[in-house]
Enzyme design. Structure first.
Site, PDB file in Angstrom:
ATOM      1  N   VAL A  14       0.835  -1.206   0.000  1.00 23.09           N
ATOM      2  CA  VAL A  14       0.000   0.000   0.000  1.00 23.09           C
ATOM      3  C   VAL A  14       0.872   1.260   0.000  1.00 23.09           C
ATOM      4  O   VAL A  14       0.591   2.225  -0.717  1.00 23.09           O
ATOM      5  CB  VAL A  14      -0.983  -0.005   1.194  1.00 23.09           C
ATOM      6  CG1 VAL A  14      -1.817   1.259   1.194  1.00 23.09           C
ATOM      7  CG2 VAL A  14      -1.886  -1.234   1.136  1.00 23.09           C
ATOM      8  N   VAL A  33      -6.254  21.000  -3.785  1.00 22.91           N
ATOM      9  CA  VAL A  33      -5.979  21.488  -2.430  1.00 22.91           C
ATOM     10  C   VAL A  33      -5.199  22.790  -2.415  1.00 22.91           C
ATOM     11  O   VAL A  33      -5.079  23.429  -1.369  1.00 22.91           O
ATOM     12  CB  VAL A  33      -5.225  20.434  -1.576  1.00 22.91           C
ATOM     13  CG1 VAL A  33      -6.041  19.154  -1.488  1.00 22.91           C
ATOM     14  CG2 VAL A  33      -3.829  20.163  -2.122  1.00 22.91           C
ATOM     15  N   LYS A 105      -6.929  -1.641   9.832  1.00 20.01           N
ATOM     16  CA  LYS A 105      -8.226  -2.082  10.384  1.00 20.01           C
ATOM     17  C   LYS A 105      -8.068  -2.688  11.777  1.00 20.01           C
ATOM     18  O   LYS A 105      -8.928  -2.548  12.628  1.00 20.01           O
ATOM     19  CB  LYS A 105      -8.889  -3.100   9.469  1.00 20.01           C
ATOM     20  CG  LYS A 105      -8.078  -4.370   9.356  1.00 20.01           C
ATOM     21  CD  LYS A 105      -8.600  -5.345   8.347  1.00 20.01           C
ATOM     22  CE  LYS A 105      -7.584  -6.454   8.155  1.00 20.01           C
ATOM     23  NZ  LYS A 105      -6.347  -6.054   7.503  1.00 20.01           N
ATOM     24  N   GLU A 129     -10.347   5.559   5.813  1.00 22.18           N
ATOM     25  CA  GLU A 129     -11.177   4.996   4.739  1.00 22.18           C
ATOM     26  C   GLU A 129     -10.630   3.668   4.234  1.00 22.18           C
ATOM     27  O   GLU A 129     -11.388   2.740   3.936  1.00 22.18           O
ATOM     28  CB  GLU A 129     -11.241   6.003   3.578  1.00 22.18           C
ATOM     29  CG  GLU A 129     -12.114   5.601   2.420  1.00 22.18           C
ATOM     30  CD  GLU A 129     -13.590   5.491   2.785  1.00 22.18           C
ATOM     31  OE1 GLU A 129     -14.239   6.521   2.936  1.00 22.18           O
ATOM     32  OE2 GLU A 129     -14.082   4.356   2.949  1.00 22.18           O
ATOM     33  N   GLY A 134     -10.956  -1.716   1.009  1.00 24.60           N
ATOM     34  CA  GLY A 134      -9.978  -1.153   0.067  1.00 24.60           C
ATOM     35  C   GLY A 134     -10.398   0.106  -0.652  1.00 24.60           C
ATOM     36  O   GLY A 134     -10.436   1.188  -0.067  1.00 24.60           O
ATOM     37  N   GLY A 187      -1.269 -16.148  -4.137  1.00 24.37           N
ATOM     38  CA  GLY A 187      -1.046 -14.978  -3.299  1.00 24.37           C
ATOM     39  C   GLY A 187      -2.330 -14.335  -2.801  1.00 24.37           C
ATOM     40  O   GLY A 187      -2.304 -13.268  -2.193  1.00 24.37           O
ATOM     41  N   GLU A 190      -2.889 -16.063   2.659  1.00 23.41           N
ATOM     42  CA  GLU A 190      -1.582 -16.099   3.318  1.00 23.41           C
ATOM     43  C   GLU A 190      -1.203 -17.533   3.675  1.00 23.41           C
ATOM     44  O   GLU A 190      -2.051 -18.430   3.714  1.00 23.41           O
ATOM     45  CB  GLU A 190      -1.646 -15.277   4.608  1.00 23.41           C
ATOM     46  CG  GLU A 190      -2.330 -13.948   4.427  1.00 23.41           C
ATOM     47  CD  GLU A 190      -1.531 -12.795   4.981  1.00 23.41           C
ATOM     48  OE1 GLU A 190      -0.394 -13.013   5.445  1.00 23.41           O
ATOM     49  OE2 GLU A 190      -2.046 -11.669   4.944  1.00 23.41           O
ATOM     50  N   LYS A 205     -13.330  -5.488  10.401  1.00 21.81           N
ATOM     51  CA  LYS A 205     -13.933  -4.503   9.503  1.00 21.81           C
ATOM     52  C   LYS A 205     -15.383  -4.221   9.890  1.00 21.81           C
ATOM     53  O   LYS A 205     -15.837  -3.081   9.830  1.00 21.81           O
ATOM     54  CB  LYS A 205     -13.829  -4.994   8.065  1.00 21.81           C
ATOM     55  CG  LYS A 205     -12.362  -5.006   7.596  1.00 21.81           C
ATOM     56  CD  LYS A 205     -12.197  -5.837   6.350  1.00 21.81           C
ATOM     57  CE  LYS A 205     -10.748  -5.800   5.845  1.00 21.81           C
ATOM     58  NZ  LYS A 205     -10.518  -6.838   4.801  1.00 21.81           N
ATOM     59  N   GLY A 302      -5.369  -4.561  -2.588  1.00 24.15           N
ATOM     60  CA  GLY A 302      -4.507  -4.271  -3.727  1.00 24.15           C
ATOM     61  C   GLY A 302      -3.810  -2.945  -3.556  1.00 24.15           C
ATOM     62  O   GLY A 302      -4.319  -2.033  -2.893  1.00 24.15           O
TER      63      GLY A 302
END
Lengths: 428, 428
Positions: A14, A33, A105, A129, A134, A187, A190, A205, A302
């Protein structure tokens, strides 16, 4: 325009996505912004490791305090995972007035209220978020999109690994163990799949979603959790024959201010929108008293999908910085938590029983349901070709969990009931 | 706590829902914003009319200026519809520093930029979540949820009437005219259904969605519009046989900063998530470069769903009031509008031709496609049982709209082509 400086904790999947988006979409971000967003420092475990992206080595550090204590840094993006150590960094950063964006999370499900209280105390934002589903912006949808409504039900496919496994089992008639192995090879699961397949990831979650949906601090311990490791090929075949798919659903319900949250394999009618969510995709179905049925669908994990949510939060923090209104997220939770008892939790159930194949058995079985006032929607008895037993498939009308448990207890002491092969909640 | 005072323009279906939610959810709303929200005045056409809800008569007025000019009123909720007169009220209210929440897609599609500019000039909010897709919070999703991403495609089922008609035609094999009559009898279609069935309503909504998704001021005139009135029972039957559903899709696409927006009946592969959106429901599919595929599903109209979005906007305005940051929605549009030419608009196409049933015809037809470099995914020729003609069904690979139009022009001058029965864009 003074740039906004970001410290990034973690440069795994990530984190890499966050760097890619902040750099690749810099012009768009600035247009929104009004100033540059710069990744100033990045915490990594090993500075000399080869990476998928190019980050100049003077930005990398192995020392978290170079970021947490850095007076130059305005916002910390936490994508390193972990709980206790990570929490200590975040609390320290908040006490120094830094805003937090996290995808964690586990941390938010376990320590959300403490972290949010600390943030409020220091006038800081904490946005998360990416911690659920995701790339689906479900958290801001619950906070803002449905601020006017009373949400009474949230059903989520919030774990891609288990949805991949169940989808494959359904589409190919395959066994759980075989599909799990395949998912591990690809993958998608785990090496130790426990957290996913036993529903713990989904429970975390659902803790976050139900807290926001019901505006009450639901704790992880409040979630009743069952995973998919006992779901058999036969269960799925029977479900399909009856017009259902088996899905691992997080289900949060509220009625008259009484709440329940669970994670469990559930038979979902094929016509329900969530039944056709396949593979690693996630979806969250939300029912509100006023709005009715809605559903939000997208990638649950992802690199780039999750990073999209992280950077959207970063944009929100920076907008708040420009407006001088950080730490002002009002009224997230204000309801007292009142949990439903098993008497108050109601749904339809599916049961598959193996019973003695002789006269009067079905009468005794149905009598047990009648005794505890569980009425039946459909009953099918059929011979089991592989045994001397008969199979009885039952779908109940709405019944309380307590009553169904009493029926199940009664079956234990009935010698004609050889085994209760499956019990599933039914939705749709 | 000083109450926030709201003026309501219109007490029809949505206005009634707004009153119901503001009154019924008052406690929840107060918990979120920290002060009461009071509907102070309501504009109606006829004060003495009997209504579905009880609003005290001293709150009703037939004079818009009692609301627009009322110094007591902080926020105006516009749910009366209409364009020019309504716009004059809104501009006047903005000039007096009142914030606006509107459900008016026609107004925002036609005059959005002017209204938003006026709002900025006076430091006011203008929010319009309810103007598109009723209860689905798609506007804040595009503005905030995907602020970090580059959206390249938006496909919307944004008109419930036409989706109801197409769903019925598909499920029952019914004719367009019959289903339209039925929809009119049920109140799903208006006596004059033109705006819905010819795609104008959807085009207005796509103007709003594409403007927000692409961050460029797309105008209603930029939208290429075709409705469903020419969709035949046969079209839908053929589509189903090939694994497609026919849906009226709004499609906004962007590639290298070049944009196109259209509304047209489209053949959508059944495996695509939007293909299973049925009845009066709406859904918006959003593709972002980073996030990938997402979809947002829910009720597209109705008293309470639409009012949910209106009141969520009202909550947002009141939170901004508390924080003193109204009128600060930064960077909504900052991209130059560059429209794609027909040469740049590419998709797969479905064509149904009636041709002479004799040797060499298929060769001449396929030669026409080859000439304009349209390559074919599949071709089926079959006798047409009712005529001496043959039917040719063609699905192309991705081809430019310009090339397909050239092929169609070539068919006009080919005597073996008796008629081009249908041409549809193909998705999924």
């Amino acid at each position: 325009m003074k740039p906004v400086k970001v410290g990034l904790l973690g440069l795994g999947t990530v984190g890499t996505g966050v760097v890619r988006i902040v750099e690749g979409h810099q012009e768009d971000l600035q247009s929104q912004v009004g100033s540059p967003i710069v990744i100033e420092k990045v915490l990594v475990q090993n500075k000399s490791k080869t990476r998928a992206i190019n980050v100049s080595s003077d930005k990398l550090t192995e020392d978290p305090w170079e970021i947490v204590n850095n007076p130059e840094i305005d916002v910390i993006v936490e994508v390193m995972g972990g709980i206790e150590t990570t929490k200590s960094y975040i609390l320290e950063a908040l006490s120094r007035g830094k805003h937090i964006v996290t995808a964690n999370k586990d941390l938010m499900a376990l320590h959300g209220p403490e972290i949010l209280a600390k943030a409020q105390q220091h006038g800081c934002d904490v946005l998360y978020e990416a911690s659920v589903a995701g790339g689906i912006p479900i958290i801001r949808t619950l906070i803002e999109g449905f601020s006017s409504d009373r949400i009474t039900k949230i059903m989520g496919i919030v774990n891609g690994t288990t949805n991949y496994i169940l989808t494959k089992m359904s589409q190919e008639g395959a066994d759980y163990a075989d599909v799990l192995k395949e998912a591990q090879a690809l993958g998608y699961a785990e090496a130790d799949p426990t957290s996913d397949v036993e529903g713990l990831d989904a429970a975390r979650k659902m803790t976050i979603l139900s807290t926001l949906g019901f505006r009450a601090n639901i704790a992880l311990d409040d979630v009743d959790v069952k995973g998919i490791s006992s779901v058999s090929r036969e269960d799925i075949a029977y479900a399909k024959r009856l017009g259902y798919e088996v899905k691992l659903l997080g289900i949060a319900e509220r009625q008259d201010d009484y709440m329940s949250v669970s994670v469990q394999p559930t038979m979902v009618k094929k016509t329900h929108p969530i039944a056709s969510v396949n593979g690693v995709f996630n979806a969250v179905y939300v029912y509100g008293e006023a709005v009715g049925e809605t559903m939000f669908y997208g990638p649950g994990a992802g690199e780039l999908p999750t990073a999209t949510s992280v950077v959207a939060d970063l944009v929100a923090v920076v907008k708040n910085l420009k407006l001088g209104v950080n730490g002002k997220q009002l009224g997230l939770t204000y309801k007292a938590k009142k949990l439903k008892t098993d008497e108050q939790i109601a749904s339809k159930y599916y049961l598959l029983l193996h019973v003695d194949d002789r006269a009067g058995v079905l009468a005794r079985i149905t009598q047990a349901f009648a005794e505890y006032e569980v009425s039946l929607e459909s009953v099918v008895q059929q011979p089991n070709p592989n045994h001397s037993e008969a199979e009885i498939i039952i779908i109940t009308h709405d019944a309380s969990k307590a009553s169904v448990n009493k029926v199940l207890a009664a079956f234990e002491s009935m010698d004609v009931v050889k085994s209760v092969k499956s019990v599933y909640r039914v939705e749709g």
